[in-house]
Design a protein around this motif. Structure first.
Motif, PDB file in Angstrom:
ATOM      1  N   SER A 141       0.972  -1.185   0.028  1.00 16.39           N
ATOM      2  CA  SER A 141      -0.037  -0.037  -0.037  1.00 16.39           C
ATOM      3  C   SER A 141       0.803   1.011   0.082  1.00 16.39           C
ATOM      4  O   SER A 141       0.373   2.500  -0.409  1.00 16.39           O
ATOM      5  N   LEU A 142       2.143   1.266   0.682  1.00 18.13           N
ATOM      6  CA  LEU A 142       2.835   2.162   0.502  1.00 18.13           C
ATOM      7  C   LEU A 142       3.989   2.368  -0.479  1.00 18.13           C
ATOM      8  O   LEU A 142       5.019   3.212  -0.606  1.00 18.13           O
ATOM      9  N   GLY A 143       3.994   1.414  -1.414  1.00 18.43           N
ATOM     10  CA  GLY A 143       4.737   1.069  -2.726  1.00 18.43           C
ATOM     11  C   GLY A 143       6.238   0.710  -2.185  1.00 18.43           C
ATOM     12  O   GLY A 143       7.059   1.118  -3.199  1.00 18.43           O
ATOM     13  N   LEU A 144       6.232   0.076  -1.161  1.00 22.37           N
ATOM     14  CA  LEU A 144       7.766  -0.276  -0.744  1.00 22.37           C
ATOM     15  C   LEU A 144       7.956  -1.715  -0.906  1.00 22.37           C
ATOM     16  O   LEU A 144       9.128  -2.394  -0.477  1.00 22.37           O
ATOM     17  N   ASP A 145       7.099  -2.458  -1.643  1.00 20.50           N
ATOM     18  CA  ASP A 145       7.354  -3.850  -1.575  1.00 20.50           C
ATOM     19  C   ASP A 145       8.400  -4.349  -2.690  1.00 20.50           C
ATOM     20  O   ASP A 145       8.765  -5.462  -2.435  1.00 20.50           O
ATOM     21  N   GLY A 146       8.771  -3.484  -3.475  1.00 19.13           N
ATOM     22  CA  GLY A 146       9.781  -3.809  -4.343  1.00 19.13           C
ATOM     23  C   GLY A 146      11.311  -4.043  -3.792  1.00 19.13           C
ATOM     24  O   GLY A 146      11.783  -4.649  -4.356  1.00 19.13           O
ATOM     25  N   MET A 147      11.269  -3.648  -2.421  1.00 17.32           N
ATOM     26  CA  MET A 147      12.425  -3.819  -1.874  1.00 17.32           C
ATOM     27  C   MET A 147      12.637  -5.045  -0.899  1.00 17.32           C
ATOM     28  O   MET A 147      13.593  -5.433  -0.039  1.00 17.32           O
ATOM     29  N   LEU A 148      11.257  -5.600  -0.975  1.00 15.74           N
ATOM     30  CA  LEU A 148      10.806  -6.569   0.320  1.00 15.74           C
ATOM     31  C   LEU A 148      10.784  -7.946  -0.263  1.00 15.74           C
ATOM     32  O   LEU A 148      10.352  -8.203  -1.190  1.00 15.74           O
ATOM     33  N   THR A 149      11.412  -8.725   0.459  1.00 16.44           N
ATOM     34  CA  THR A 149      11.499 -10.326   0.182  1.00 16.44           C
ATOM     35  C   THR A 149      11.065 -11.127   1.320  1.00 16.44           C
ATOM     36  O   THR A 149      11.630 -11.010   2.527  1.00 16.44           O
ATOM     37  N   PHE A 150       9.762 -11.760   1.332  1.00 17.46           N
ATOM     38  CA  PHE A 150       9.611 -12.396   2.452  1.00 17.46           C
ATOM     39  C   PHE A 150      10.000 -13.899   2.666  1.00 17.46           C
ATOM     40  O   PHE A 150       9.852 -14.527   1.407  1.00 17.46           O
ATOM     41  N   ILE A 151      10.592 -14.433   3.402  1.00 12.68           N
ATOM     42  CA  ILE A 151      11.061 -15.783   3.505  1.00 12.68           C
ATOM     43  C   ILE A 151      10.076 -16.625   4.644  1.00 12.68           C
ATOM     44  O   ILE A 151      10.388 -16.574   5.780  1.00 12.68           O
ATOM     45  N   GLU A 152       9.165 -17.188   4.293  1.00 12.20           N
ATOM     46  CA  GLU A 152       8.070 -17.798   5.096  1.00 12.20           C
ATOM     47  C   GLU A 152       8.699 -19.043   5.677  1.00 12.20           C
ATOM     48  O   GLU A 152       8.338 -20.027   5.333  1.00 12.20           O
ATOM     49  N   ARG A 153       9.659 -19.144   6.616  1.00 14.90           N
ATOM     50  CA  ARG A 153      10.376 -20.161   7.097  1.00 14.90           C
ATOM     51  C   ARG A 153      10.720 -20.192   8.542  1.00 14.90           C
ATOM     52  O   ARG A 153      11.126 -19.061   9.061  1.00 14.90           O
ATOM     53  N   ASP A 154      10.862 -21.064   9.213  1.00 14.09           N
ATOM     54  CA  ASP A 154      11.578 -21.023  10.549  1.00 14.09           C
ATOM     55  C   ASP A 154      13.109 -20.974  10.211  1.00 14.09           C
ATOM     56  O   ASP A 154      13.602 -21.584   9.499  1.00 14.09           O
ATOM     57  N   PHE A 155      13.622 -19.856  10.934  1.00 14.03           N
ATOM     58  CA  PHE A 155      15.141 -19.376  10.593  1.00 14.03           C
ATOM     59  C   PHE A 155      15.951 -20.402  10.707  1.00 14.03           C
ATOM     60  O   PHE A 155      16.871 -21.034   9.858  1.00 14.03           O
ATOM     61  N   PHE A 156      15.715 -21.235  11.796  1.00 16.40           N
ATOM     62  CA  PHE A 156      16.734 -22.399  12.006  1.00 16.40           C
ATOM     63  C   PHE A 156      16.665 -23.828  10.972  1.00 16.40           C
ATOM     64  O   PHE A 156      17.384 -24.608  10.945  1.00 16.40           O
ATOM     65  N   ASP A 157      15.513 -23.683   9.792  1.00 10.43           N
ATOM     66  CA  ASP A 157      15.352 -24.637   9.006  1.00 10.43           C
ATOM     67  C   ASP A 157      16.163 -24.329   7.723  1.00 10.43           C
ATOM     68  O   ASP A 157      16.212 -24.795   6.941  1.00 10.43           O
ATOM     69  N   LEU A 158      16.510 -23.120   7.855  1.00 11.21           N
ATOM     70  CA  LEU A 158      17.571 -22.518   6.608  1.00 11.21           C
ATOM     71  C   LEU A 158      18.805 -23.278   6.607  1.00 11.21           C
ATOM     72  O   LEU A 158      19.496 -23.086   7.599  1.00 11.21           O
ATOM     73  N   ALA A 159      19.187 -23.701   5.148  1.00  9.72           N
ATOM     74  CA  ALA A 159      20.467 -24.222   5.026  1.00  9.72           C
ATOM     75  C   ALA A 159      21.521 -23.287   4.862  1.00  9.72           C
ATOM     76  O   ALA A 159      21.344 -22.301   4.709  1.00  9.72           O
ATOM     77  N   ASP A 160      22.731 -23.828   5.189  1.00  6.35           N
ATOM     78  CA  ASP A 160      23.885 -22.852   5.045  1.00  6.35           C
ATOM     79  C   ASP A 160      24.068 -22.385   3.694  1.00  6.35           C
ATOM     80  O   ASP A 160      24.423 -21.185   3.599  1.00  6.35           O
ATOM     81  N   HIS A 161      23.780 -23.001   2.478  1.00  2.00           N
ATOM     82  CA  HIS A 161      23.786 -22.309   1.275  1.00  2.00           C
ATOM     83  C   HIS A 161      22.677 -21.274   1.072  1.00  2.00           C
ATOM     84  O   HIS A 161      23.096 -20.512   0.269  1.00  2.00           O
ATOM     85  N   GLU A 162      21.537 -21.414   1.790  1.00  3.60           N
ATOM     86  CA  GLU A 162      20.647 -20.459   1.587  1.00  3.60           C
ATOM     87  C   GLU A 162      20.922 -19.000   2.166  1.00  3.60           C
ATOM     88  O   GLU A 162      20.790 -18.030   1.527  1.00  3.60           O
ATOM     89  N   LEU A 163      21.670 -19.089   3.387  1.00  4.37           N
ATOM     90  CA  LEU A 163      22.201 -17.952   4.302  1.00  4.37           C
ATOM     91  C   LEU A 163      23.422 -17.359   3.099  1.00  4.37           C
ATOM     92  O   LEU A 163      23.334 -16.154   3.245  1.00  4.37           O
ATOM     93  N   ASP A 164      24.194 -18.289   2.640  1.00  5.24           N
ATOM     94  CA  ASP A 164      25.397 -17.589   1.885  1.00  5.24           C
ATOM     95  C   ASP A 164      24.971 -16.957   0.896  1.00  5.24           C
ATOM     96  O   ASP A 164      25.482 -15.914   0.401  1.00  5.24           O
ATOM     97  N   ALA A 165      23.688 -17.347   0.445  1.00  2.00           N
ATOM     98  CA  ALA A 165      23.101 -16.857  -1.175  1.00  2.00           C
ATOM     99  C   ALA A 165      22.683 -15.193  -0.702  1.00  2.00           C
ATOM    100  O   ALA A 165      22.466 -14.507  -1.869  1.00  2.00           O
ATOM    101  N   TRP A 166      22.295 -14.964   0.290  1.00  2.00           N
ATOM    102  CA  TRP A 166      21.925 -13.520   0.839  1.00  2.00           C
ATOM    103  C   TRP A 166      23.188 -12.571   0.295  1.00  2.00           C
ATOM    104  O   TRP A 166      23.011 -11.394   0.393  1.00  2.00           O
TER     105      TRP A 166
END
Length: 434
Positions: free
Chosen positions: A116-141
């Motif tokens: 609604s504020l036109g800010l979604d272009g900078m936003l990426t949602f990751i709908e996961r439990d943080f501790f389920d993220l694999a190492d290569h997924e964190l590295d990809a950031w």
């Protein structure tokens, strides 16, 4: 004046969240630091504050670029800008990790509010439990410039830091909510047991991080901001990783003032008591190294880095180890000062061994050897620690040690032997068993 952002924020924020000051502070930080990659664990009203800060930073960065390029005339502003402002493309992004598991969370409303504020272009949602993220997924950031942690327990925060701190870029900042907690303590009445009272005290995590930051090899700063009018959801904890150019130059304060053309008579402010012994810093550094290398896995990982394995994934593959376990060991070794990370590459820090090497304390040379036996005995007892227990010294090495105390090394040797402070046989000297 109509304020769409304020209206949206008012629908997301609740008094019990305790972010009425933290949210605006995050917005200011985002604008001030101009981070390229921001990570938030735990979505909420703070997500919008971060997005608004990134929008402000993006607008300001675009204007600064035009000023430096000469497209806009603003001499005063141009005088403070780094030339890099003209060439760097600034495209910030916010990665938000939230699994929507907390009851009553406003996380599910954040994406709609950002749109609604036109800010979604900078936003990426990751709908996961943080501790389920694999190492290569964190590295990809990629390198992280700003991290905001506002989810879970003290133990969760410790886990977040273990995973994310190695990925924080030099000069990057991590912000945590609520570095203080309310508890009950027993006060001292001066006559035995006192009364039980409520106190707001630093969290165990804050205390541990302060201890780690206090050692000479620490490469980060700790700043805890408390809201004194609150007993929960209070304050912010800021951790800032030192940049590559921020190593201690090793030059005394007054000499650097002189080099800058300022007075060199100013006294350096001392904000903490001096260490009891000069050797304390060495002891801290050596203790940190020993603690880090006491673990078999860390020793294996450290050896792999020394042998030129460089990325987290590469080290894990070389050792046949799970990437998450490897990353945890790498983080501990980095904290001990044994490893450094530049972008994604790990390397061994050789200088840490020199810092941890024991330095033999030497007494100040006296004007003369005391002639009175009782005073001479006291003086000689002060020389005994210069010699290591259970080690035999040839006479030439004893002379080298004693020559820094007094030029008459023959007299000192004789007195030490006569007082039974050193033993001698077959041209060798040693300390007697205490």
């Amino acid at each position: 004046m109509h304020d769409p952002a304020g209206e949206v924020l008012s629908t997301l924020a609740r008094p019990g969240m305790g972010t009425e000051n933290a949210g605006p502070a995050l917005r200011v930080l985002a604008r001030m630091l101009r981070p390229r990659t921001v990570v938030e664990v735990g979505a909420g009203s703070s997500t919008l504050h971060l997005l608004l800060g990134l929008r402000d930073a993006l607008t300001e960065a675009d204007e600064d670029r035009r000023i430096v390029r000469g497209e806009i005339t603003a001499d005063e502003r141009a005088s403070v800008l780094h030339p890099r402002s003209a060439v760097d493309d600034y495209a910030p992004r916010l990665l938000v990790v939230d699994d929507f598991s907390v009851p009553g969370t406003s996380a599910h409303q954040v994406r709609e509010a950002a749109c609604s504020l036109g800010l979604d272009g900078m936003l990426t949602f990751i709908e996961r439990d943080f501790f389920d993220l694999a190492d290569h997924e964190l590295d990809a950031w990629g390198p992280l410039d700003l991290v905001w942690l506002d989810a879970g327990t003290q133990a969760d925060d410790a886990g977040f830091l273990t995973s994310l701190w190695p990925r924080v870029a030099p000069g990057g900042t991590v912000v945590l909510h609520e570095p203080y907690l309310a508890t009950t303590v027993e006060t001292d009445s001066g006559q035995g047991r006192g009364r039980v009272a409520s106190r707001v005290v630093p969290t165990p995590l804050l205390q541990e991080l302060r201890r780690q930051a206090a050692v000479p090899a620490a490469d980060f700063d700790v700043l805890a901001l408390r809201e004194p009018h609150k007993h929960r959801q209070t304050g912010l904890l800021l951790l800032r990783k030192h940049g590559r150019e921020e190593r201690d130059r090793g030059v005394p304060f007054h000499e650097e003032l002189r080099a800058l053309g300022e007075t060199d008579s100013a006294t350096a402010p001392r904000l903490a008591s001096a260490p009891a012994r000069a050797a304390d810093n060495t002891t801290d550094a050596a203790g940190g190294i020993l603690a880090a290398l006491a673990d078999d896995t860390r020793r294996t990982v450290y050896s792999a880095v020394v042998l030129q394995a460089d990325t987290t994934q590469g080290i894990a593959e070389r050792l046949g180890m799970a990437p998450a376990r490897c990353a945890k060991s790498l983080a501990a070794l980095e904290q001990a000062g044994l490893l450094a990370r530049d972008e994604k590459l790990w390397s061994a820090v050789d200088d840490v061994w020199r810092q941890a090497a024991p330095r033999r304390a030497r007494p100040r040379p006296p004007a003369s050897i005391p002639s009175k036996q009782s005073k001479r005995r006291v003086f000689l007892e002060g020389l005994v620690p210069l010699f290591e227990p259970q080690r035999r010294y040839p006479e030439a090495e004893v002379n080298d040690v004693l020559r820094e105390i007094h030029p008459d090394v023959a007299a000192l040797r004789r007195y030490l032997v006569e007082e039974h402070l050193l033993m001698r046989a077959a041209g060798q000297y040693w300390r007697p068993p205490s």
